[in-house]
Design an enzyme around this catalytic site. Structure first.
Site, mmCIF file in Angstrom:
data_model
loop_
_atom_site.group_PDB
_atom_site.id
_atom_site.type_symbol
_atom_site.label_atom_id
_atom_site.label_comp_id
_atom_site.label_asym_id
_atom_site.label_seq_id
_atom_site.Cartn_x
_atom_site.Cartn_y
_atom_site.Cartn_z
ATOM 1 N N CYS A 189 3.172 80.923 25.419
ATOM 2 C CA CYS A 189 1.509 80.323 25.508
ATOM 3 C C CYS A 189 0.841 80.711 26.752
ATOM 4 C CB CYS A 189 1.552 79.061 25.119
ATOM 5 S SG CYS A 189 -0.149 78.168 25.153
ATOM 6 N N HIS A 190 -0.469 80.806 26.725
ATOM 7 C CA HIS A 190 -1.488 81.029 27.732
ATOM 8 C C HIS A 190 -1.217 79.899 28.834
ATOM 9 C CE1 HIS A 190 -5.095 83.620 29.124
ATOM 10 N NE2 HIS A 190 -4.692 82.747 30.143
ATOM 11 N N THR A 191 -0.804 78.773 28.247
ATOM 12 C CA THR A 191 -0.804 77.633 29.134
ATOM 13 C C THR A 191 0.483 77.891 30.272
ATOM 14 O OG1 THR A 191 -1.882 76.381 27.618
ATOM 15 C CG2 THR A 191 -0.739 75.047 29.435
ATOM 16 N N HIS A 225 7.139 75.933 26.406
ATOM 17 C CA HIS A 225 6.770 74.599 25.480
ATOM 18 C C HIS A 225 6.629 74.931 24.058
ATOM 19 C CE1 HIS A 225 2.823 76.055 26.710
ATOM 20 N NE2 HIS A 225 2.378 75.351 25.567
ATOM 21 N N GLU A 226 6.979 76.263 23.751
ATOM 22 C CA GLU A 226 6.595 76.464 22.212
ATOM 23 C C GLU A 226 8.062 76.822 21.712
ATOM 24 O OE1 GLU A 226 2.592 78.349 20.997
ATOM 25 O OE2 GLU A 226 4.123 80.051 21.319
ATOM 26 N N CYS A 232 6.028 58.157 20.139
ATOM 27 C CA CYS A 232 6.969 57.111 20.031
ATOM 28 C C CYS A 232 6.746 56.169 18.840
ATOM 29 C CB CYS A 232 6.972 56.417 21.378
ATOM 30 S SG CYS A 232 5.464 55.409 21.679
ATOM 31 N N CYS A 284 3.817 52.837 21.419
ATOM 32 C CA CYS A 284 2.986 52.439 22.675
ATOM 33 C C CYS A 284 1.530 52.331 22.004
ATOM 34 C CB CYS A 284 2.872 53.716 23.542
ATOM 35 S SG CYS A 284 2.131 55.060 22.615
ATOM 36 N N CYS A 344 -0.217 55.433 20.406
ATOM 37 C CA CYS A 344 0.423 55.559 19.117
ATOM 38 C C CYS A 344 -0.082 54.425 17.974
ATOM 39 C CB CYS A 344 1.752 55.493 19.147
ATOM 40 S SG CYS A 344 2.770 57.074 19.661
ATOM 41 N N CYS A 374 0.249 60.217 22.857
ATOM 42 C CA CYS A 374 1.384 59.133 23.181
ATOM 43 C C CYS A 374 1.482 59.038 24.616
ATOM 44 C CB CYS A 374 2.747 59.594 22.386
ATOM 45 S SG CYS A 374 4.133 58.481 22.976
ATOM 46 N N ARG A 423 4.257 59.751 29.298
ATOM 47 C CA ARG A 423 3.517 60.954 30.170
ATOM 48 C C ARG A 423 3.482 60.871 31.455
ATOM 49 N NH1 ARG A 423 1.380 64.223 32.171
ATOM 50 N NH2 ARG A 423 -0.340 65.456 31.640
ATOM 51 N N CYS A 439 3.283 74.892 19.514
ATOM 52 C CA CYS A 439 2.070 74.763 20.266
ATOM 53 C C CYS A 439 0.935 75.228 19.584
ATOM 54 C CB CYS A 439 2.082 75.370 21.569
ATOM 55 S SG CYS A 439 0.316 74.980 22.574
ATOM 56 N N ARG A 492 0.971 86.888 20.224
ATOM 57 C CA ARG A 492 1.912 86.038 20.731
ATOM 58 C C ARG A 492 3.320 86.944 20.769
ATOM 59 N NH1 ARG A 492 -0.415 82.182 22.600
ATOM 60 N NH2 ARG A 492 0.288 79.904 22.118
#
Ligand code: NAI
Ligand SMILES: N[C@@H](CCC(=O)N[C@@H](CSC=O)C(=O)NCC(=O)O)C(=O)O
Ligand code: ZN
Ligand code: ZN
Length: 375
Positions: A40-42, A62-63, A92, A95, A98, A106, A110, A169, A370
């Protein structure tokens, strides 16, 4: 155990594919064999050094999608053999965030996630005595990774890993921004700035939602055909419009008796703060909603005349398309399996982990939508 991983050693340098040590899952954690991961670009944003939360050395990614191969004590919601998608936005269900039902953000883990650590404040990855940081709680650029139980979504085992990893993502962010965040209605007008891996999914989300006019804006003319493939009705290249794209877009969206112009919904999928301003100002006086999806670098800020908001435009943002991962991601996988959404054509390139840096180069040159790494 040991696992192969692409290591981000320092900002601005290519990833280094190497072996790292991975400790097994502790209480409430699961060990996942990652089968495929999108780039991903992130990931590129963090690798570039622009991310205020960026930490090095780290294992980015993360994907992903993969299989649970071990579970730590107390894990109840998944078991060995389950097919899962890692969630950088966990769910979760306990919290305050949520329970509020007002956000998908959530807050259970974090703080440690932002420090590149597991919820107990330690890392599972190392090389010798040196700790390696986790990334966005996922680190899918490793063949095996450890995740908190609340950060995996169990999905249909028939779904192909090499496609559904993108739901981790890009697909969810784009479609979710339309459905969960903007809540676009049938017959709406919309403008999407940036037709990459996220923007094209916004476009397919707008098509699903029944938008009438879907304008795509990109500096790269090759993106016209891509946008049209997923439902875009008009394409604008800012370089061909002149100084200010906003009046051009406002004029383009004038319809029937309504000669004020401006789109009902606009989406920034570029991460450029000047574009974010254009997106807000190209939304309709009185009711336009402009959704910031793009991620901007450290120190960058958005600006507009407050009058733009006084006169009824709303500026909003979305993370992971407002999706509650454990609840919504399995449904999106089912939509893919039922043919309700498209993924396959957007995955333009695949490669083994050894060639992961080529995936970043293809992103920079604008050649890929992608790239997916297959383990
Ligand atoms: N909020 C969230 O949860 C998420 C945010 N993101 C962010 O979304 C953004 C887009 O990500 P990808 O689609 O993967 O990136 P990408 O690199 O695939 O696509 C970006 C597109 O924007 C176009 N573009 C760049 N500057 C432009 C400009 N000034 N005007 C018009 N078009 C322009 C590029 O030509 C390209 O087609 C990134 O900032 C990324 O970090 C990504 C995933 C989730
Ligand atoms: N860490 C950064 C900003 C990065 C960011 O905004 N991440 C998005 C997801 S982008 C996915 O590709 C996000 O979900 N943010 C919410 C969160 O809690 O991290 C910074 O510090 O600016
Ligand atoms: Zn992403
Ligand atoms: Zn929570």
């Amino acid at each position: 155990m040991r696992t192969r991983a692409a290591l981000a050693v320092e900002a601005g340098k290519p990833l280094v594919v190497t072996e790292v040590e991975l400790e097994g899952p502790r209480a409430g954690e699961v060990l996942v064999e990652v089968k495929a991961t999108g780039i991903c670009h992130t990931d590129d944003f963090t690798l570039s050094g622009a991310d205020p939360e960026g930490l090095f050395p780290a294992i980015l990614g993360h994907e992903g999608a993969g299989i649970v191969v071990d579970v730590g004590p107390g894990v109840t919601s998944v078991k060995k053999g389950d097919h899962v998608i890692p969630l950088y936005t966990p769910e979760c269900r306990a919290c305050p965030s949520c329970l509020s039902r007002k956000t998908n953000l959530c807050t259970a883990i974090r703080a440690t996630q932002g420090q590149g650590l597991m919820p107990d404040g330690t890392s599972r990855f190392s090389i010798g005595k040196d700790k390696i940081h986790h990334y966005m709680g996922c680190s899918t650029f490793a063949n095996f990774t450890v995740l908190p139980e609340i950060a995996v979504a169990k999905v249909n085992p028939d779904a192909p890993f090499d496609k559904i990893c993108y739901i981790g993502c890009g697909v969810t962010t784009g479609i979710g921004a339309v459905i969960n965040t903007a809540r676009v209605e049938i017959g709406s007008t919309a403008i999407v700035f940036g037709l990459g891996g996220i923007g094209l999914n916004v476009i397919q989300g707008l098509r699903l939602a029944g938008a009438d006019m879907i304008i795509g804006v990109d500096l790269n003319n090759d993106k016209k055909e891509w946008g049209e493939r997923f439902g875009m009705t008009h394409f604008v290249n800012p370089k061909e419009v002149g100084d200010d794209i906003v009046p051009y877009l406002v004029n383009l969206t004038k319809r029937g008796a309504d000669q004020i112009g401006g789109a009902d919904y606009t989406f920034d999928c570029t991460g450029n703060t000047k574009v974010m301003r254009q997106a807000l100002e190209a939304s309709h006086r009185g009711w336009g909603k402009s959704v910031v999806i793009g991620v901007a670098g450290a120190g960058q800020e958005i600006a507009t005349r407050p009058f733009q908001l006084v006169t009824g435009r709303s500026w909003m943002g979305t993370a992971f398309g407002g999706a509650r991962g454990r609840t919504d991601v399995p449904r999106i996988v089912d939509w893919y399996m039922e043919g309700k959404i498209e993924i396959d054509p957007m995955i333009t390139h695949t490669m083994p982990l050894d060639d992961i840096n080529r995936g970043f180069e293809l992103m920079h040159s604008g050649e890929s939508i992608r790239s997916v790494v297959l383990y």
